[in-house]
Design an enzyme around this catalytic site. Structure first.
Site, PDB file in Angstrom:
ATOM      1  N   MET A   1       0.669  -1.365  -0.205  1.00  0.00           N
ATOM      2  CA  MET A   1      -0.008  -0.253  -0.188  1.00  0.00           C
ATOM      3  C   MET A   1       0.691   1.614  -0.266  1.00  0.00           C
ATOM      4  O   MET A   1       0.452   2.096   1.088  1.00  0.00           O
ATOM      5  CB  MET A   1      -1.128  -0.316   1.432  1.00  0.00           C
ATOM      6  CG  MET A   1      -2.058  -1.302   1.479  1.00  0.00           C
ATOM      7  SD  MET A   1      -2.741  -1.245   3.060  1.00  0.00           S
ATOM      8  CE  MET A   1      -1.483  -2.020   3.974  1.00  0.00           C
TER       9      MET A   1
ATOM     10  N   GLN B   1     -11.492   3.246   0.021  1.00  0.00           N
ATOM     11  CA  GLN B   1     -10.742   4.498   0.547  1.00  0.00           C
ATOM     12  C   GLN B   1     -11.697   6.281   0.084  1.00  0.00           C
ATOM     13  O   GLN B   1     -12.236   6.761   0.230  1.00  0.00           O
ATOM     14  CB  GLN B   1      -9.191   4.798   0.024  1.00  0.00           C
ATOM     15  CG  GLN B   1      -8.043   4.310   0.873  1.00  0.00           C
ATOM     16  CD  GLN B   1      -7.033   4.313   0.458  1.00  0.00           C
ATOM     17  OE1 GLN B   1      -6.966   4.492  -0.389  1.00  0.00           O
ATOM     18  NE2 GLN B   1      -5.748   4.116   2.080  1.00  0.00           N
TER      19      GLN B   1
ATOM     20  N   THR C   1       1.689   1.159   5.931  1.00  0.00           N
ATOM     21  CA  THR C   1       1.425   2.765   5.630  1.00  0.00           C
ATOM     22  C   THR C   1       0.910   3.448   6.734  1.00  0.00           C
ATOM     23  O   THR C   1       0.492   2.911   7.700  1.00  0.00           O
ATOM     24  CB  THR C   1       0.230   2.272   4.304  1.00  0.00           C
ATOM     25  OG1 THR C   1      -0.859   3.798   4.045  1.00  0.00           O
ATOM     26  CG2 THR C   1      -0.642   1.085   5.505  1.00  0.00           C
ATOM     27  N   ASN C   2       0.799   4.845   6.332  1.00  0.00           N
ATOM     28  CA  ASN C   2      -0.060   5.385   7.337  1.00  0.00           C
ATOM     29  C   ASN C   2      -1.516   5.621   7.059  1.00  0.00           C
ATOM     30  O   ASN C   2      -2.329   5.399   8.372  1.00  0.00           O
ATOM     31  CB  ASN C   2       0.877   7.245   6.952  1.00  0.00           C
ATOM     32  CG  ASN C   2       1.814   7.255   7.349  1.00  0.00           C
ATOM     33  OD1 ASN C   2       2.343   7.987   8.576  1.00  0.00           O
ATOM     34  ND2 ASN C   2       2.820   6.797   6.531  1.00  0.00           N
ATOM     35  N   THR C   3      -1.886   5.783   5.915  1.00  0.00           N
ATOM     36  CA  THR C   3      -3.327   6.106   6.365  1.00  0.00           C
ATOM     37  C   THR C   3      -3.697   4.595   6.441  1.00  0.00           C
ATOM     38  O   THR C   3      -4.987   5.128   7.556  1.00  0.00           O
ATOM     39  CB  THR C   3      -3.471   6.287   4.477  1.00  0.00           C
ATOM     40  OG1 THR C   3      -3.576   7.215   3.990  1.00  0.00           O
ATOM     41  CG2 THR C   3      -5.517   6.716   4.367  1.00  0.00           C
TER      42      THR C   3
ATOM     43  N   CYS D   1       3.035   9.773   4.250  1.00  0.00           N
ATOM     44  CA  CYS D   1       2.645   8.663   3.502  1.00  0.00           C
ATOM     45  C   CYS D   1       3.833   8.431   3.516  1.00  0.00           C
ATOM     46  O   CYS D   1       5.171   9.002   3.493  1.00  0.00           O
ATOM     47  CB  CYS D   1       1.989   9.919   2.103  1.00  0.00           C
ATOM     48  SG  CYS D   1       1.847   8.306   0.733  1.00  0.00           S
ATOM     49  N   THR D   2       3.701   6.937   3.674  1.00  0.00           N
ATOM     50  CA  THR D   2       5.968   6.385   2.685  1.00  0.00           C
ATOM     51  C   THR D   2       5.738   6.514   1.746  1.00  0.00           C
ATOM     52  O   THR D   2       7.284   6.004   1.756  1.00  0.00           O
ATOM     53  CB  THR D   2       5.055   4.274   3.737  1.00  0.00           C
ATOM     54  OG1 THR D   2       3.856   3.642   2.994  1.00  0.00           O
ATOM     55  CG2 THR D   2       4.815   4.279   4.951  1.00  0.00           C
ATOM     56  N   GLU D   3       4.857   6.896   0.601  1.00  0.00           N
ATOM     57  CA  GLU D   3       5.569   6.577  -0.363  1.00  0.00           C
ATOM     58  C   GLU D   3       6.503   8.591  -1.027  1.00  0.00           C
ATOM     59  O   GLU D   3       7.642   9.046  -1.220  1.00  0.00           O
ATOM     60  CB  GLU D   3       4.395   6.957  -1.340  1.00  0.00           C
ATOM     61  CG  GLU D   3       4.311   5.782  -2.575  1.00  0.00           C
ATOM     62  CD  GLU D   3       3.313   5.201  -0.920  1.00  0.00           C
ATOM     63  OE1 GLU D   3       3.668   3.851  -1.238  1.00  0.00           O
ATOM     64  OE2 GLU D   3       2.607   6.263  -0.139  1.00  0.00           O
TER      65      GLU D   3
END
Length: 230
Positions: free
Chosen positions: A10, A52, A83-85, A196-198
């Protein structure tokens, strides 16, 4: 060494980062040919993103809860959600398992406190920036959280989903992020959470003078150290 269970995919772009960081930390700490004991359950992100967009957090929570159960059954000693979300549904995941989950926002808050950051800017998906499930973990530790204005929230969110999650890294998008970071710095932010991990794929500490807190790095490092009880 404890076995780390990773709920990833994710997106898979940042899950790669988690795997690299975890193993590098283990190698640094233990030396030689040591690497981490990991189990990865990688979901189909298109399915999660659809939930989402529809606001169907219950369905996405059930998907990740099944992932958590699978990791526990396979032998994971604890879990991290890469993932954060999707920490929005952490309680659904916890309800189905007996092993602990390391919360990404709690790990980040500890680092902010360690560096005496009392006012921080938060960048991430629109869900992470606008909703309380993430910010509340920081506020509970006495940390004030700033987010971009509505137009900039849209820009940050669009770049995440349309570019970073697809492995697309653009110079012009980095400039947009750095301009937003500069605005938040002028509003009094002492640091910026790359929530956000990206985002860490696009923006690096060398790009700005304001301290950046890359949640993927912090979360993965903490997981690695926890696995060897440091």
């Amino acid at each position: 060494m404890k076995t780390i269970g990773l709920i990833g995919g994710m997106s898979w772009e940042s899950t790669v980062t988690y795997y690299q960081i975890i193993n590098r930390v283990i190698q640094e700490e233990l030396g030689g040919l040591h690497s981490a004991k990991c189990l990865l359950y990688s979901v189909d992100f298109a399915e999660i993103e659809e939930c989402q967009a529809k606001g169907d957090w219950g369905k996405s929570g059930r998907i990740l809860a099944e992932a958590g159960k699978s990791l526990e059954k396979a032998g994971a000693d604890f879990i991290i959600i890469c993932t954060n979300t999707m920490h929005k549904v952490i309680d659904q995941i916890r309800d189905g398992i007996q092993i602990p989950i390391l919360h990404i926002a709690e790990v980040t808050a500890k680092e902010l406190i360690k560096q005496n950051i009392q006012r921080v800017a938060l960048l991430g998906t629109k869900y992470t920036m606008e909703q309380d499930f993430y910010k509340s973990k920081l506020i509970a530790q006495g940390i004030e959280v700033l987010i971009p204005d509505s137009d900039d929230i849209t820009k940050v969110n669009t770049i995440i989903y349309d570019e970073l999650c697809r492995g697309i890294i653009l110079v012009e998008s980095k400039k947009i992020y750095l301009d937003i970071i500069d605005k938040l710095s002028k509003k009094g932010a002492q640091g910026v959470i790359l929530g956000c991990t990206e985002i860490g794929l696009l923006v690096h500490q060398s790009d700005t003078n304001i301290p950046l807190f890359d949640t993927a790095f912090l979360h993965a490092k903490r997981a690695a150290l926890h696995s060897i009880e440091l």
